[in-house]
Design a protein around this motif. Structure first.
Motif, PDB file in Angstrom:
ATOM      1  N   LEU A 145     -35.582  -1.580 -45.184  1.00  0.00           N
ATOM      2  CA  LEU A 145     -34.243  -1.052 -44.903  1.00  0.00           C
ATOM      3  C   LEU A 145     -33.782  -0.109 -46.019  1.00  0.00           C
ATOM      4  O   LEU A 145     -33.200   0.958 -45.769  1.00  0.00           O
ATOM      5  N   LYS A 146     -34.068  -0.500 -47.249  1.00  0.00           N
ATOM      6  CA  LYS A 146     -33.655   0.317 -48.397  1.00  0.00           C
ATOM      7  C   LYS A 146     -34.312   1.694 -48.361  1.00  0.00           C
ATOM      8  O   LYS A 146     -33.692   2.696 -48.721  1.00  0.00           O
ATOM      9  N   ALA A 147     -35.572   1.733 -47.907  1.00  0.00           N
ATOM     10  CA  ALA A 147     -36.257   3.029 -47.842  1.00  0.00           C
ATOM     11  C   ALA A 147     -35.539   3.951 -46.848  1.00  0.00           C
ATOM     12  O   ALA A 147     -35.417   5.160 -47.088  1.00  0.00           O
ATOM     13  N   PHE A 148     -35.056   3.380 -45.736  1.00  0.00           N
ATOM     14  CA  PHE A 148     -34.249   4.200 -44.818  1.00  0.00           C
ATOM     15  C   PHE A 148     -32.937   4.598 -45.503  1.00  0.00           C
ATOM     16  O   PHE A 148     -32.539   5.756 -45.481  1.00  0.00           O
ATOM     17  N   ALA A 149     -32.270   3.608 -46.101  1.00  0.00           N
ATOM     18  CA  ALA A 149     -30.953   3.867 -46.701  1.00  0.00           C
ATOM     19  C   ALA A 149     -31.034   4.921 -47.801  1.00  0.00           C
ATOM     20  O   ALA A 149     -30.154   5.774 -47.930  1.00  0.00           O
ATOM     21  N   ASP A 150     -32.109   4.875 -48.598  1.00  0.00           N
ATOM     22  CA  ASP A 150     -32.260   5.841 -49.682  1.00  0.00           C
ATOM     23  C   ASP A 150     -32.478   7.250 -49.153  1.00  0.00           C
ATOM     24  O   ASP A 150     -32.171   8.232 -49.832  1.00  0.00           O
ATOM     25  N   ALA A 151     -33.031   7.359 -47.939  1.00  0.00           N
ATOM     26  CA  ALA A 151     -33.428   8.679 -47.435  1.00  0.00           C
ATOM     27  C   ALA A 151     -32.365   9.348 -46.567  1.00  0.00           C
ATOM     28  O   ALA A 151     -32.311  10.570 -46.492  1.00  0.00           O
ATOM     29  N   VAL A 152     -31.538   8.561 -45.892  1.00  0.00           N
ATOM     30  CA  VAL A 152     -30.660   9.183 -44.889  1.00  0.00           C
ATOM     31  C   VAL A 152     -29.246   9.420 -45.426  1.00  0.00           C
ATOM     32  O   VAL A 152     -28.731   8.611 -46.200  1.00  0.00           O
ATOM     33  N   PRO A 153     -28.619  10.513 -44.992  1.00  0.00           N
ATOM     34  CA  PRO A 153     -27.261  10.812 -45.452  1.00  0.00           C
ATOM     35  C   PRO A 153     -26.187  10.073 -44.657  1.00  0.00           C
ATOM     36  O   PRO A 153     -25.052   9.948 -45.116  1.00  0.00           O
ATOM     37  N   SER A 154     -26.522   9.583 -43.476  1.00  0.00           N
ATOM     38  CA  SER A 154     -25.517   8.942 -42.621  1.00  0.00           C
ATOM     39  C   SER A 154     -26.196   7.949 -41.688  1.00  0.00           C
ATOM     40  O   SER A 154     -27.350   8.142 -41.302  1.00  0.00           O
ATOM     41  N   TRP A 155     -25.451   6.920 -41.297  1.00  0.00           N
ATOM     42  CA  TRP A 155     -25.999   5.892 -40.392  1.00  0.00           C
ATOM     43  C   TRP A 155     -25.467   6.037 -38.977  1.00  0.00           C
ATOM     44  O   TRP A 155     -25.714   5.176 -38.127  1.00  0.00           O
ATOM     45  N   GLU A 156     -24.726   7.115 -38.738  1.00  0.00           N
ATOM     46  CA  GLU A 156     -24.068   7.293 -37.452  1.00  0.00           C
ATOM     47  C   GLU A 156     -25.029   7.271 -36.264  1.00  0.00           C
ATOM     48  O   GLU A 156     -24.685   6.804 -35.193  1.00  0.00           O
ATOM     49  N   ASN A 157     -26.217   7.817 -36.487  1.00  0.00           N
ATOM     50  CA  ASN A 157     -27.143   8.018 -35.365  1.00  0.00           C
ATOM     51  C   ASN A 157     -28.408   7.156 -35.523  1.00  0.00           C
ATOM     52  O   ASN A 157     -29.487   7.547 -35.105  1.00  0.00           O
TER      53      ASN A 157
END
Ligand code: 13P
Length: 247
Positions: A145-157
């Motif tokens: 999950l952290k790898a996604f969180a570190d890479a993405v600017p927003s969680w909207e989509n």
């Protein structure tokens, strides 16, 4: 409650004929209105599905290239997926992590690129059996999950799919309590590490041997906002039962 989201991951299955039949069954199925429904055909059949399938159901790809298209033999770009009508892409599926060998950083970059092109990401996480038995389920899921969180600017989509590897294609579905425990922990992780708003608004869906018989009990769990379905999504009527398990 978040809007229920049910995805059908067809994986590397189907022929022109079998997919025509499946699409026709889906077009004839009665689906609850308040559910986002998405199917994910193999790349080569996406255009066929897009042309035949009702607009009620959106289309996802099963993978995408990490950046802009060009000299990358054998890859499919996000721009091309958009061009043929894909609204979503599944990234980080366990089969791509553990069979193909994609790592967290590569998957994170793919997610960021897809989002930058306004394609939604179904972000998959999940532990292997030996990791669960070693008490490492949360560690593994949080690291992915952290790898996604570190890479993405927003969680909207983004929709998060918790898919324990030991439950995928094995017929050994997680119990409602086992799934709920991880989903609640994922939501809590998002609250602590991203924001309270993202934690409450992000759909967390369960995948791994979901079928028409076990979906209703899973769907009752507080933090289960839908499903990512493999084998059972190849049967139109059973997939419709899973979509309609929304509570
Ligand atoms: P099964 O439903 O066949 O276990 O597959 C789950 C899955 O991997 C969905 O992405």
């Amino acid at each position: 409650n978040n809007k229920f989201f049910v995805g059908g991951n067809w994986k590397c299955n189907g022929t022109k004929d079998s997919i025509t039949k499946l699409v026709s069954d889906l077009n004839n199925a009665k689906l609850e209105a308040d559910v986002d429904v998405v199917v994910s055909p193999p790349f080569v059949y996406i255009d066929q599905v897009k042309n035949l399938l009702t607009d009620r159901i959106e289309i996802s790809a099963q993978n995408s290239w990490v950046g802009k298209g060009g000299a990358f033999t054998g890859e499919i770009s996000v721009e091309q997926l958009k061009d043929i009508g894909c609204k979503w892409v599944i990234l980080g599926h366990s089969e791509r992590r553990h069979v193909i060998g994609e790592d967290d950083q590569f998957i994170g970059k793919k997610a960021a690129y897809a989002l930058s092109e306004s394609v939604g990401v179904i972000a998959c996480i999940g532990e292997k059996l030996e990791e669960r038995e070693a008490g490492k389920t949360f560690d593994v899921c949080f690291k992915q999950l952290k790898a996604f969180a570190d890479a993405v600017p927003s969680w909207e989509n983004i929709v998060v799919a918790y898919e324990p590897v030991w439950a995928i294609g094995t017929g050994k579905v997680a119990t409602p309590l086992q799934a709920q425990e991880v989903h609640a922990a994922v939501r809590d992780w998002l609250k602590t590490n991203v924001s309270a708003d993202v934690a409450s608004a992000t759909r967390i869906i369960y995948g791994g041997s979901v079928n028409g018989g076990n979906c209703a009990e899973l769907a009752k769990q507080e933090d289960i906002d839908g499903f990512l379905v493999g084998g059972a999504s190849l049967k139109g009527p059973e997939f419709a039962t899973i979509v309609n398990s929304v509570t």
